[in-house]
Design an enzyme around this catalytic site. Structure first.
Site, PDB file in Angstrom:
ATOM      1  N   TYR A   1      -1.064 -31.975 -20.043  1.00 24.52           N
ATOM      2  CA  TYR A   1      -0.480 -31.315 -18.727  1.00 24.52           C
ATOM      3  C   TYR A   1      -0.900 -32.210 -17.641  1.00 24.52           C
ATOM      4  CZ  TYR A   1       0.750 -27.863 -15.072  1.00 24.52           C
ATOM      5  OH  TYR A   1       1.204 -27.254 -14.142  1.00 24.52           O
TER       6      TYR A   1
ATOM      7  N   LYS B   1       1.189 -34.664 -14.947  1.00 24.12           N
ATOM      8  CA  LYS B   1       1.294 -34.063 -13.377  1.00 24.12           C
ATOM      9  C   LYS B   1       0.448 -35.173 -12.904  1.00 24.12           C
ATOM     10  CE  LYS B   1       3.278 -30.235 -13.761  1.00 24.12           C
ATOM     11  NZ  LYS B   1       4.637 -30.134 -13.040  1.00 24.12           N
TER      12      LYS B   1
HETATM   13  P1  NAP Z   1       7.457 -20.519 -15.238  1.00 28.61           P
HETATM   14  O1  NAP Z   1       7.549 -19.421 -14.507  1.00 28.61           O
HETATM   15  O2  NAP Z   1       7.241 -20.942 -16.615  1.00 28.61           O
HETATM   16  O3  NAP Z   1       8.915 -21.272 -15.195  1.00 28.61           O
HETATM   17  C1  NAP Z   1       9.261 -22.354 -15.556  1.00 28.61           C
HETATM   18  C2  NAP Z   1      10.760 -23.010 -15.179  1.00 28.61           C
HETATM   19  O4  NAP Z   1      10.859 -23.997 -15.711  1.00 28.61           O
HETATM   20  C3  NAP Z   1      11.701 -21.910 -15.703  1.00 28.61           C
HETATM   21  O5  NAP Z   1      12.949 -21.807 -14.608  1.00 28.61           O
HETATM   22  C4  NAP Z   1      12.130 -22.471 -17.010  1.00 28.61           C
HETATM   23  O6  NAP Z   1      13.670 -22.261 -17.340  1.00 28.61           O
HETATM   24  C5  NAP Z   1      12.224 -24.055 -16.354  1.00 28.61           C
HETATM   25  N1  NAP Z   1      12.035 -24.970 -17.594  1.00 28.61           N
HETATM   26  C6  NAP Z   1      11.158 -25.057 -18.433  1.00 28.61           C
HETATM   27  N2  NAP Z   1      11.371 -26.080 -19.498  1.00 28.61           N
HETATM   28  C7  NAP Z   1      12.604 -26.726 -18.828  1.00 28.61           C
HETATM   29  C8  NAP Z   1      13.562 -27.799 -19.293  1.00 28.61           C
HETATM   30  N3  NAP Z   1      13.161 -28.510 -20.463  1.00 28.61           N
HETATM   31  N4  NAP Z   1      14.513 -28.173 -18.540  1.00 28.61           N
HETATM   32  C9  NAP Z   1      14.783 -27.310 -17.468  1.00 28.61           C
HETATM   33  N5  NAP Z   1      14.276 -26.381 -16.972  1.00 28.61           N
HETATM   34  C10 NAP Z   1      12.889 -26.040 -17.782  1.00 28.61           C
HETATM   35  O7  NAP Z   1       6.463 -21.863 -14.417  1.00 28.61           O
HETATM   36  P2  NAP Z   1       5.861 -22.021 -12.815  1.00 28.61           P
HETATM   37  O8  NAP Z   1       4.620 -21.320 -12.904  1.00 28.61           O
HETATM   38  O9  NAP Z   1       6.895 -21.196 -12.057  1.00 28.61           O
HETATM   39  O10 NAP Z   1       5.808 -23.510 -12.687  1.00 28.61           O
HETATM   40  C11 NAP Z   1       6.752 -24.193 -11.925  1.00 28.61           C
HETATM   41  C12 NAP Z   1       6.132 -25.569 -11.726  1.00 28.61           C
HETATM   42  O11 NAP Z   1       4.928 -25.371 -11.231  1.00 28.61           O
HETATM   43  C13 NAP Z   1       6.007 -26.366 -13.241  1.00 28.61           C
HETATM   44  O12 NAP Z   1       6.111 -27.868 -13.110  1.00 28.61           O
HETATM   45  C14 NAP Z   1       4.500 -26.002 -13.251  1.00 28.61           C
HETATM   46  O13 NAP Z   1       3.769 -27.017 -14.094  1.00 28.61           O
HETATM   47  C15 NAP Z   1       3.946 -25.989 -11.604  1.00 28.61           C
HETATM   48  N6  NAP Z   1       2.695 -25.669 -11.648  1.00 28.61           N
HETATM   49  C16 NAP Z   1       2.460 -24.210 -11.661  1.00 28.61           C
HETATM   50  C17 NAP Z   1       1.234 -23.908 -11.413  1.00 28.61           C
HETATM   51  C18 NAP Z   1       0.997 -22.355 -11.598  1.00 28.61           C
HETATM   52  O14 NAP Z   1      -0.026 -21.852 -11.332  1.00 28.61           O
HETATM   53  N7  NAP Z   1       2.003 -21.290 -11.827  1.00 28.61           N
HETATM   54  C19 NAP Z   1       0.086 -24.346 -11.203  1.00 28.61           C
HETATM   55  C20 NAP Z   1       0.451 -25.793 -10.820  1.00 28.61           C
HETATM   56  C21 NAP Z   1       1.715 -26.375 -11.085  1.00 28.61           C
HETATM   57  P3  NAP Z   1      13.798 -20.933 -18.408  1.00 28.61           P
HETATM   58  O15 NAP Z   1      13.821 -19.831 -17.401  1.00 28.61           O
HETATM   59  O16 NAP Z   1      15.470 -21.208 -18.629  1.00 28.61           O
HETATM   60  O17 NAP Z   1      12.973 -21.078 -19.261  1.00 28.61           O
END
Ligand code: NAP
Length: 244
Positions: A155, A159
Site C-alpha cells: 500500500y 501511494k
Molecule cells: P473505501 O470506503 O473502502 O471505498 C473504496 C472505494 O473504492 C469504493 O467505492 C470501491 O467500490 C472503490 N474501488 C475499490 N477497488 C476498485 C477498483 N478496482 N475499481 C474501481 N473502484 C474500486 O475506501 P476509503 O477509505 O474511502 O478510501 C478512498 C481512498 O482514500 C483510497 O485510495 C484509500 O487508499 C485512500 N485513503 C484512505 C484512508 C482512510 O483512512 N480511509 C487514508 C489514506 C488514504 P465498491 O463500493 O464498488 O467496492
C-alpha cells in the site's frame, strides 16, 4: 477554476471518501460520473444524492486496474456528458501483511488498483482535458506513501508511486492549463479503517489533533485543489498533523 457546470469523474465514489468528494463537487455544481467496482446499490445511492443536489450524475461499473475497462468507461462518460474537466482518482484498496509473508498477488493487486488505476484513468481522460484546454486532476495518496507504515509495504509503495505520478503529470500538463495534485489523508473514518481498534491504539494516539478525520475533511481538500488555478504538483496532507 469555476466548478459549477463542469463534468467530474470520481473513482471509488460508491462509498467513503469518494462518495463525500462526489457530493462536495456536486454541491458546488459539478456533474458527476461515479465509478465503482462492484457495489451497485451504494453507487446508485451516491448518484441519487448528487441528482438531489441539482446536477447530472450516472454510475459506471469499472475496475480501474483494467486498461480496457477504463477506456470503455471513459468513452461512455464522454458520450453521456460530452466533456471531462475534473478527475479524482480515489479508488483504492488495502491488502496488508508483514513483508516476509506478503503474497505476491496481494502486492500486485494493490499496485494495480491504487497506482495503475490512477495511470489508466489519467491516460484515458488527458486527451479530453487537452481538448477542453483545462483540467483538474486530484489523486488520493496517503500519509503511508510519505512516511511508510509497517505491514503496508504494498500500500505504501502504491501511494508513494501516486505521488511520483502526480508530480510528473503536473509537469507534463502544466503548459496546457491542466493541474495535477494529490491529497494524502491520514486516518479517516470509512469502511477501510473500520477494523482499527479505537481503544489504546498507538496509531490513533499519535494523531496530534487527537481523533480520526472524516471523509468530508478529505473532500474539502479535493474541492480546494480543483478550484485553484495556481497550485500544481502539490501533496496536501489531511492527517490531523501525523506527518508534519
Ligand atoms: P473505501 O470506503 O473502502 O471505498 C473504496 C472505494 O473504492 C469504493 O467505492 C470501491 O467500490 C472503490 N474501488 C475499490 N477497488 C476498485 C477498483 N478496482 N475499481 C474501481 N473502484 C474500486 O475506501 P476509503 O477509505 O474511502 O478510501 C478512498 C481512498 O482514500 C483510497 O485510495 C484509500 O487508499 C485512500 N485513503 C484512505 C484512508 C482512510 O483512512 N480511509 C487514508 C489514506 C488514504 P465498491 O463500493 O464498488 O467496492
Amino acid at each position: 477554476m469555476q466548478i459549477s457546470g463542469r463534468n467530474a469523474i470520481v473513482t471509488g465514489a460508491s462509498r467513503g471518501i469518494g462518495r463525500a468528494t462526489a457530493l462536495r463537487l456536486a454541491s458546488l455544481g459539478a456533474n458527476i460520473a461515479v465509478i465503482y467496482s462492484g457495489n451497485e446499490a451504494a453507487a446508485a445511492e451516491t448518484v441519487e444524492k448528487c441528482i438531489g443536489l441539482g446536477v447530472k450524475a450516472k454510475a459506471y461499473r469499472c475496475d480501474v486496474s483494467s486498461a480496457e475497462e477504463t477506456k470503455n468507461a471513459v468513452q461512455e462518460i464522454r458520450k453521456d456528458f460530452g466533456s471531462v474537466e475534473i478527475l479524482v482518482n480515489n479508488a483504492g484498496i488495502t491488502k496488508d501483511g508483514l513483508i516476509a509473508f506478503m503474497k505476491e498477488e496481494d502486492f500486485d493487486r494493490v499496485i494495480d488498483v491504487n497506482l495503475k488505476g490512477a495511470f489508466n484513468m489519467i491516460r484515458n481522460t488527458a486527451a479530453l482535458m487537452l481538448r477542453s484546454k483545462c483540467g483538474r486532476i486530484v489523486n488520493i495518496s496517503s500519509v503511508s506513501g510519505i512516511m511508510g507504515n509497517a505491514g503496508q509495504a504494498n500500500y505504501s509503495a502504491s501511494k508513494a508511486g501516486v505521488i511520483g505520478l502526480t508530480k510528473s503529470v503536473a509537469r507534463e500538463l502544466a503548459s496546457k492549463g491542466i493541474t495535477c495534485n494529490a491529497v494524502a489523508p491520514g486516518f479517516i473514518e470509512t469502511d477501510m479503517t473500520r477494523d482499527i481498534p479505537a481503544e489504546d491504539n498507538p496509531l490513533l494516539s499519535s494523531i496530534p489533533l487527537g481523533h480520526m478525520g472524516k471523509a468530508e475533511d478529505v473532500a474539502d481538500a479535493v474541492a480546494f485543489l480543483v478550484s485553484s488555478d495556481y497550485i500544481t504538483g502539490e501533496i496536501l496532507k489531511v492527517d490531523g498533523g501525523i506527518a508534519m
